[in-house]
Design an enzyme around this catalytic site. Structure first.
Site, PDB file in Angstrom:
ATOM      1  N   HIS A 473       0.832  -1.205   0.000  1.00 55.96           N
ATOM      2  CA  HIS A 473       0.000   0.000   0.000  1.00 55.96           C
ATOM      3  C   HIS A 473       0.872   1.263   0.000  1.00 55.96           C
ATOM      4  CE1 HIS A 473      -3.752   2.210   1.218  1.00 55.96           C
ATOM      5  NE2 HIS A 473      -2.840   3.082   1.626  1.00 55.96           N
ATOM      6  N   GLU A 474       1.787   1.344   0.962  1.00 57.20           N
ATOM      7  CA  GLU A 474       2.612   2.551   1.067  1.00 57.20           C
ATOM      8  C   GLU A 474       3.548   2.665  -0.132  1.00 57.20           C
ATOM      9  OE1 GLU A 474       1.521   4.591   3.011  1.00 57.20           O
ATOM     10  OE2 GLU A 474       0.350   3.244   4.281  1.00 57.20           O
ATOM     11  N   HIS A 477       1.653   4.381  -2.875  1.00 59.20           N
ATOM     12  CA  HIS A 477       1.684   5.842  -2.708  1.00 59.20           C
ATOM     13  C   HIS A 477       3.035   6.392  -3.164  1.00 59.20           C
ATOM     14  CE1 HIS A 477      -2.111   6.542  -0.761  1.00 59.20           C
ATOM     15  NE2 HIS A 477      -1.851   5.817   0.312  1.00 59.20           N
ATOM     16  N   HIS A 480       3.364   6.788  -6.846  1.00 57.20           N
ATOM     17  CA  HIS A 480       2.617   7.981  -7.244  1.00 57.20           C
ATOM     18  C   HIS A 480       3.489   9.223  -7.030  1.00 57.20           C
ATOM     19  CE1 HIS A 480      -1.786   9.739  -7.051  1.00 57.20           C
ATOM     20  NE2 HIS A 480      -1.212   9.950  -8.211  1.00 57.20           N
TER      21      HIS A 480
HETATM   22 ZN   LIG Z   1      -3.212   5.136   1.834  1.00 51.73          ZN
END
Ligand SMILES: [Zn+2]
Length: 680
Positions: A473-474, A477, A480
């Site tokens: 998940h991290e 990010h 991105h």
């Molecule tokens: Zn998040």
């Protein structure tokens, strides 16, 4: 500049590799004077904009405003990032001293009439002056920030606006304090060992310690999550479960001094008043203006669509548990205090996988290599460790990240393990965001901070499955943040709409359920044996377990949130009546008097999720739909990955999220993939 400021490393050029923060020479006493000096610099930059005799243009006003206060941003990101990742009393004090200076500065900007007038002039011509999409979005974003800050109001309205804003922040604090007080003040005190039936040992041990701490005999259970949740899952004493649930679900709704019902009404009415002052029908319309779901109607339609689709599954889950409960000897109707208990029991029976079975397959070292490797396989990225970049703690590692054509993309910091000065949870953050400065591409400094299980003398750091998905998940990010190719800082990287920002992160989590990827690295750290296929199947099935019920529950909160914030007239209704009406359609259990959700709904009344709770499900729809595309074309397909990168990861907030998504997917998002993944 006085000599002391001159020697302040926060204010100097950072002559470090890749101009990274020189952590080793920054002292806590440097922060406040540096921030004060940087505010002065930023004020000078703003004054240059407002004093400019030339007519306002995009460059001399909007772009200039976006790059104003660069030093200030750089310094505060070091301070606040460290205050989360490696803090202590002195640093916390420094942060507390700096915060009001920053608030004052940003209020001064919003209330700067000369600046606002220039922005309005540009805003009025935004559709006719031939601006690019990115420029137009930046103009709209700046204009909106000023408008929502009250810049467009007349003098006499401004006073009221300020008063409401202040009252709202006080009320939100009070709301949270009341919930906390009510969570703390109630306990379940047990003195008979027979009352502990079913409870796991670690829970009763903690409860015994809690009792000792309060100088009591026996065991004390509280309404805090780590005590409440397992108690509801494991306690075989139905009456005690009922007692716990009644206490938990009536917090701040007990007609005492911590009662939130009037605060809820006040917050709702004041939010409506602000929205109306600013020209909106209601608060939801105001908040949603810059979201991907940009109107209350879109959100309602979305919630309704999911509601209809998940209804059969919610009732199927309910009936399964009802059936299971009666098979296990429960004669009474299934009540809300029975759900977690039977649901957990059945889950254990169906999929007996606990963390200890999986952990040996996920050593941190292998997981890191595999996750970086995933970025290599999808996007051609290359990660090179660099030990010469200054770090704030010896455990932090840094990587140079390069693109497939060897151009430099970003620096990635990783900080994996818990320490006393680190906040809980995991997050991605940045020390510098990407932007273009006079045609020079300034690349970002990205950081992942986590609290993964530490290695011990006898075994390496082994991640739980949940830690594996957290890392993915991290890292999503981070991609991105690292792949972004924008011009203006406030639109680059993860600076996107709130209901769009979790797409890249949740998207990555999908890989944790794919055998094709797990097979590349998930091997037992001692025996080298591959993660058995039947375990992978179980992990997948367990993830979809009771998803119908869970979806229904999330939707009920989304409906409640939207109902409170779509009101168009002041209300003095009984909050229970209002809530019961709204939630009737998603109610699965018999009605119980005296329970209330709104009075303790901290997300929307204490925190920043007002008219935004739907976002959790919205993001799930996007990530499932996006990943479905990969599943159709191959989960490592380079063409699909290229499209995800070009249309989403590189674009930040420079285009409307809905069109970014459509450019990637070839159509609007559909809920079908989520329904399929969740077994609905
Ligand atoms: Zn998040």
């Amino acid at each position: 500049m006085n000599p002391e400021l001159k020697n302040n490393p926060l204010l100097q050029e950072w002559n470090t590799p890749f101009n990274t923060p020189p952590f080793q020479i920054i002292e806590i006493s440097h922060y406040l004077p540096a921030v004060e000096e940087a505010v002065k610099l930023a004020e000078k930059e703003i004054k240059l904009i407002t004093d400019n005799p030339d007519a306002p243009t995009f460059n001399n006003t909007i772009a200039a405003l976006d790059s104003a206060g660069e030093k200030l941003g750089r310094i505060s990101s070091v301070l606040f990032n460290l205050n989360s990742a490696e803090t202590n009393k002195q640093l916390q004090e420094a942060a507390q001293k700096v915060s009001p200076v920053l608030t004052r500065f940003s209020n001064d900007i919003t209330l700067n009439t000369k600046l606002f007038e220039r922005i309005v002039k540009i805003f009025e011509k935004k559709d006719t002056a031939g601006y690019s999409t990115e420029e137009k979005i930046l103009i709209e974003r700046k204009y909106r920030n000023f408008m929502l800050g009250g810049a467009g109001l007349k003098e006499h309205e401004r006073e009221r606006f300020r008063a409401i804003s202040e009252e709202l922040s006080t009320l939100a604090l009070k709301f949270d304090e009341n919930v906390l007080e009510e969570t703390n003040s109630w306990v379940l005190h047990l003195t008979e060992r027979t009352e502990l039936e079913g409870l796991p040992e670690n829970l009763t041990e903690t409860a015994a310690k809690e009792a000792v701490g309060r100088e009591k005999e026996g065991w004390i259970f509280t309404l805090h999550y780590p005590s409440y949740v397992p108690f509801m899952q494991y306690s075989e004493k139905r009456l005690l479960r009922e007692k716990m649930l009644r206490a938990y679900s009536s917090r701040a709704y007990r007609e005492n001094e911590y009662d939130n019902r009037n605060i809820v009404l006040k917050i709702v009415n004041l939010r409506l008043e602000i929205a109306k002052m600013l020209g909106y029908r209601n608060f939801a319309e105001m908040v949603l203006g810059d979201r991907m779901a940009d109107t209350p109607e879109k959100v309602e339609k979305f919630l309704e669509e999911l509601y209809t689709a998940s209804k059969p599954a919610a009732f199927r889950d309910l009936n399964t548990i009802k059936h299971f409960a009666s098979e296990n000897g429960q004669k009474e109707l299934l009540e809300r205090w029975d759900w977690a208990y039977y649901s957990e029991k059945l889950k254990k029976k169906l999929y007996d996988i606990d963390d200890e079975i999986l952990k040996p397959y996920f050593s941190l070292e292998k997981v890191e290599t595999a996750i970086f490797g995933l970025a290599t396989r999808l996007y051609g990225l290359r990660f090179t460790a660099n030990r010469n970049i200054p770090v704030y703690h010896p455990e932090v590692k840094t990587y140079e990240v390069y693109d497939n054509d060897d151009t430099f993309l970003a620096i990635l910091y990783v900080d994996y393990h818990p320490r006393p000065g680190k906040s809980g949870g995991a997050w991605m953050t940045s020390y510098r965001d990407q932007k273009k400065e006079k045609n020079k591409d300034i690349r970002p400094l990205i950081s992942i901070v986590a609290n993964f299980t530490r290695p011990s003398e006898s075994r390496p750091s082994l991640l739980s499955f949940n830690e594996l998905t957290t890392f993915l998940h991290e890292f999503g990010h981070s991609l991105h943040g690292m792949l972004t190719k924008c011009t203006y800082e406030s639109l680059s990287g993860t600076n996107v709409a709130r209901d769009f920002v979790e797409l890249p992160s949740q998207f990555m989590e999908n890989y944790a359920y794919e055998k094709e990827w797990l097979d590349t690295f998930a091997m037992h750290y001692l025996t080298g044996e591959k993660l058995p296929e039947e375990l992978i199947v179980k992990i997948k099935e367990a993830a979809a377990y009771n998803e119908g019920y869970a979806c229904y529950r999330q939707l009920s909160f989304g409906f409640l949130d939207m109902a409170w914030h779509s009101l168009e007239n002041n209300t003095d209704n009984d909050i229970a009546d209002f809530e019961n009406k709204v939630m009737a359609k998603t109610e699965l259990f018999p009605h119980v008097d005296g329970l209330n959700m709104s009075a303790a709904f901290g997300h929307i009344f204490g925190g920043g999720y007002a008219a935004g709770y739907y976002g959790y499900k919205w993001a799930e729809v996007l990530d499932a739909d996006a990943f479905q595309y990969f599943k159709e074309t191959g989960i490592f397909n380079n063409k699909t990955a290229e499209s995800f990168r070009k249309n989403i990861l590189e674009k930040g907030g420079t285009e409307e999220p809905a069109s970014l998504y459509k450019n990637f997917r070839g159509r609007d998002p559909s809920i079908d993939a989520l329904l399929k993944r969740s077994g609905l």
